[in-house]
Write a protein that holds these residues in place. Structure first.
Motif, PDB file in Angstrom:
ATOM      1  N   ARG A 113     -10.046  -9.306   8.868  1.00 46.53           N
ATOM      2  CA  ARG A 113      -8.593  -9.284   9.110  1.00 46.53           C
ATOM      3  C   ARG A 113      -8.290  -9.325  10.597  1.00 46.53           C
ATOM      4  O   ARG A 113      -7.420 -10.073  11.052  1.00 46.53           O
ATOM      5  CB  ARG A 113      -7.966  -8.048   8.459  1.00 46.53           C
TER       6      ARG A 113
ATOM      7  N   LEU B 125      -5.979 -11.540   4.665  1.00 44.56           N
ATOM      8  CA  LEU B 125      -5.391 -10.318   5.215  1.00 44.56           C
ATOM      9  C   LEU B 125      -5.221  -9.234   4.152  1.00 44.56           C
ATOM     10  O   LEU B 125      -5.246  -8.048   4.465  1.00 44.56           O
ATOM     11  CB  LEU B 125      -4.055 -10.623   5.881  1.00 44.56           C
ATOM     12  N   ALA B 126      -5.052  -9.637   2.912  1.00 40.72           N
ATOM     13  CA  ALA B 126      -4.888  -8.664   1.830  1.00 40.72           C
ATOM     14  C   ALA B 126      -6.217  -8.134   1.312  1.00 40.72           C
ATOM     15  O   ALA B 126      -6.316  -6.962   0.936  1.00 40.72           O
ATOM     16  CB  ALA B 126      -4.104  -9.295   0.680  1.00 40.72           C
ATOM     17  N   MET B 127      -7.241  -8.988   1.310  1.00 39.93           N
ATOM     18  CA  MET B 127      -8.484  -8.621   0.635  1.00 39.93           C
ATOM     19  C   MET B 127      -9.710  -8.567   1.543  1.00 39.93           C
ATOM     20  O   MET B 127     -10.750  -8.063   1.134  1.00 39.93           O
ATOM     21  CB  MET B 127      -8.770  -9.619  -0.493  1.00 39.93           C
TER      22      MET B 127
ATOM     23  N   VAL C 275      -3.049 -15.209   3.919  1.00 37.96           N
ATOM     24  CA  VAL C 275      -2.491 -14.046   3.217  1.00 37.96           C
ATOM     25  C   VAL C 275      -3.563 -13.376   2.355  1.00 37.96           C
ATOM     26  O   VAL C 275      -3.701 -12.151   2.358  1.00 37.96           O
ATOM     27  CB  VAL C 275      -1.255 -14.445   2.379  1.00 37.96           C
ATOM     28  N   HIS C 276      -4.340 -14.176   1.656  1.00 27.42           N
ATOM     29  CA  HIS C 276      -5.417 -13.617   0.826  1.00 27.42           C
ATOM     30  C   HIS C 276      -6.432 -12.881   1.697  1.00 27.42           C
ATOM     31  O   HIS C 276      -6.855 -11.772   1.370  1.00 27.42           O
ATOM     32  CB  HIS C 276      -6.098 -14.720   0.018  1.00 27.42           C
TER      33      HIS C 276
ATOM     34  N   PRO D 244       5.213  -5.716   6.595  1.00 31.89           N
ATOM     35  CA  PRO D 244       4.338  -5.823   5.425  1.00 31.89           C
ATOM     36  C   PRO D 244       4.008  -7.293   5.115  1.00 31.89           C
ATOM     37  O   PRO D 244       4.865  -8.178   5.231  1.00 31.89           O
ATOM     38  CB  PRO D 244       5.170  -5.201   4.298  1.00 31.89           C
ATOM     39  N   LEU D 245       2.775  -7.533   4.729  1.00 30.34           N
ATOM     40  CA  LEU D 245       2.271  -8.885   4.503  1.00 30.34           C
ATOM     41  C   LEU D 245       3.119  -9.663   3.505  1.00 30.34           C
ATOM     42  O   LEU D 245       3.510 -10.804   3.758  1.00 30.34           O
ATOM     43  CB  LEU D 245       0.814  -8.815   4.039  1.00 30.34           C
ATOM     44  N   LYS D 246       3.432  -9.065   2.380  1.00 29.66           N
ATOM     45  CA  LYS D 246       4.232  -9.766   1.357  1.00 29.66           C
ATOM     46  C   LYS D 246       5.626 -10.104   1.874  1.00 29.66           C
ATOM     47  O   LYS D 246       6.173 -11.162   1.564  1.00 29.66           O
ATOM     48  CB  LYS D 246       4.309  -8.944   0.075  1.00 29.66           C
TER      49      LYS D 246
ATOM     50  N   VAL E 195       2.402  -9.441  10.938  1.00 32.04           N
ATOM     51  CA  VAL E 195       1.493  -8.366  10.524  1.00 32.04           C
ATOM     52  C   VAL E 195       1.117  -7.507  11.733  1.00 32.04           C
ATOM     53  O   VAL E 195       1.076  -6.273  11.633  1.00 32.04           O
ATOM     54  CB  VAL E 195       0.248  -8.956   9.831  1.00 32.04           C
TER      55      VAL E 195
END
Length: 70
Positions: free
Chosen positions: A46, A38-40, A35-36, A17-19, A12
């Motif tokens: 983050r 970093l996404a939310m 992952v959650h 991209p994270l996914k 990252v």
């Protein structure tokens, strides 16, 4: 700290991209929490998560640097 978390944080930080980074792992469930976050998470959360997982990687690279100069 697992190497998988360090892999995600490094990826990252480098702009992957994270996914895409998570899908590169054989078992992405190992990093679900990171992952959650970093996404939310908030921007500060983050940044802290990435720093937390990159700091040991940077320390190991710094320790190895002495052997590169030989």
């Amino acid at each position: 700290m697992s190497w998988q978390n360090a892999f995600i944080a490094t990826s990252v930080a480098l702009g992957v991209p994270l996914k895409e980074a998570a899908s590169a792992l054989e078992d992405p469930h190992v990093v679900e929490g990171l992952v959650h976050l970093l996404a939310m998470g908030t921007r500060e959360a983050r940044a802290r998560a990435i720093a937390q997982h990159l700091a040991p990687v940077a320390a190991e690279l710094e320790a190895m640097e002495a052997t590169w100069r030989a």
